[in-house]
Design a protein around this motif. Structure first.
Motif, mmCIF file in Angstrom:
data_model
loop_
_atom_site.group_PDB
_atom_site.id
_atom_site.type_symbol
_atom_site.label_atom_id
_atom_site.label_comp_id
_atom_site.label_asym_id
_atom_site.label_seq_id
_atom_site.Cartn_x
_atom_site.Cartn_y
_atom_site.Cartn_z
ATOM 1 N N MET A 99 -7.645 19.888 -8.489
ATOM 2 C CA MET A 99 -8.625 20.180 -7.437
ATOM 3 C C MET A 99 -10.021 20.356 -8.025
ATOM 4 N N ALA A 100 -10.118 21.012 -9.183
ATOM 5 C CA ALA A 100 -11.425 21.173 -9.827
ATOM 6 C C ALA A 100 -11.988 19.815 -10.244
ATOM 7 N N PHE A 126 -16.095 14.020 -6.919
ATOM 8 C CA PHE A 126 -16.771 13.728 -5.653
ATOM 9 C C PHE A 126 -18.222 14.201 -5.673
ATOM 10 N N ARG A 127 -18.454 15.328 -6.286
ATOM 11 C CA ARG A 127 -19.808 15.874 -6.336
ATOM 12 C C ARG A 127 -20.720 15.014 -7.209
ATOM 13 N N ALA A 181 -11.249 16.865 -8.948
ATOM 14 C CA ALA A 181 -11.616 16.119 -7.735
ATOM 15 C C ALA A 181 -12.947 16.615 -7.178
ATOM 16 N N HIS A 182 -13.141 17.915 -7.202
ATOM 17 C CA HIS A 182 -14.398 18.476 -6.706
ATOM 18 C C HIS A 182 -15.584 17.915 -7.494
ATOM 19 N N PHE A 183 -15.466 17.927 -8.814
ATOM 20 C CA PHE A 183 -16.577 17.453 -9.631
ATOM 21 C C PHE A 183 -16.739 15.942 -9.561
#
Length: 175
Positions: free
Chosen positions: A90-91, A97-98, A93-95
């Protein structure tokens, strides 16, 4: 309290091992340390987990949790062993996408793709050699089953579960 202990023990297993066979010593230590099972039972659980579809860690966690504290224990142990990879995924994926569109990230991902394909190819070759050429012989029956399975998947557009069932039946008959 047993549910929290199962969750934390298997979360430790998830953090301290890299999947597959590397989990076995850590699982063994944790399960024996708390007296949840005997060494023989742990080895039985590992053997069953190896034969069961899915990852060794999740299968062992589910079996140990179920044996120790029923369905809630299985759920707690399974969530515990998945927590590290879920958190990291999840971390990441967050970065990703960001930072989408970032030239450095795009370059890094372009470098990871060939390495990933190489690792998949290495696994396929290793498994293929042991399956189709065991002990320096040619296993024609396995080659024919693989070829027929490929034909069913590619030419006949048969679904993967149906192809696996047909290949399993052929393996029982001709294996």
């Amino acid at each position: 309290m047993i549910y929290l202990r199962l969750f934390l023990s298997f979360m430790k297993i998830g953090f301290c091992s890299f999947g597959g066979m590397t989990m076995i010593p850590v699982i063994n230590d944790e399960v024996l340390r708390f007296g949840w099972m005997t060494p023989e039972e742990v080895m039985d659980i590992v053997a069953v987990a190896e034969m069961t579809p899915g990852s060794l860690g999740i299968n062992c966690a589910t079996f140990v949790g179920l044996r120790t504290a029923g369905f809630p224990g299985a759920l707690c142990a399974s969530l515990g062993v998945m927590m590290p990879s879920l958190t990291l995924s999840m971390a990441a994926a967050h970065f990703i996408f960001r930072l989408k569109g970032n030239k450095y990230l795009e370059s890094a991902l372009r470098g990871v793709r060939p390495a990933s394909m190489g690792m998949l190819a290495a696994a396929a070759v290793t498994l293929g050699l042991t399956t189709y050429f065991p002990k320096n012989t040619i296993s024609w029956n396995m080659i024919l089953i693989a070829g027929f399975s490929g034909f069913l998947l590619i030419k006949k557009k048969l679904s993967i579960p149906k192809t696996i069932l047909i290949a399993a039946a052929l393996g029982i008959i001709f294996g």
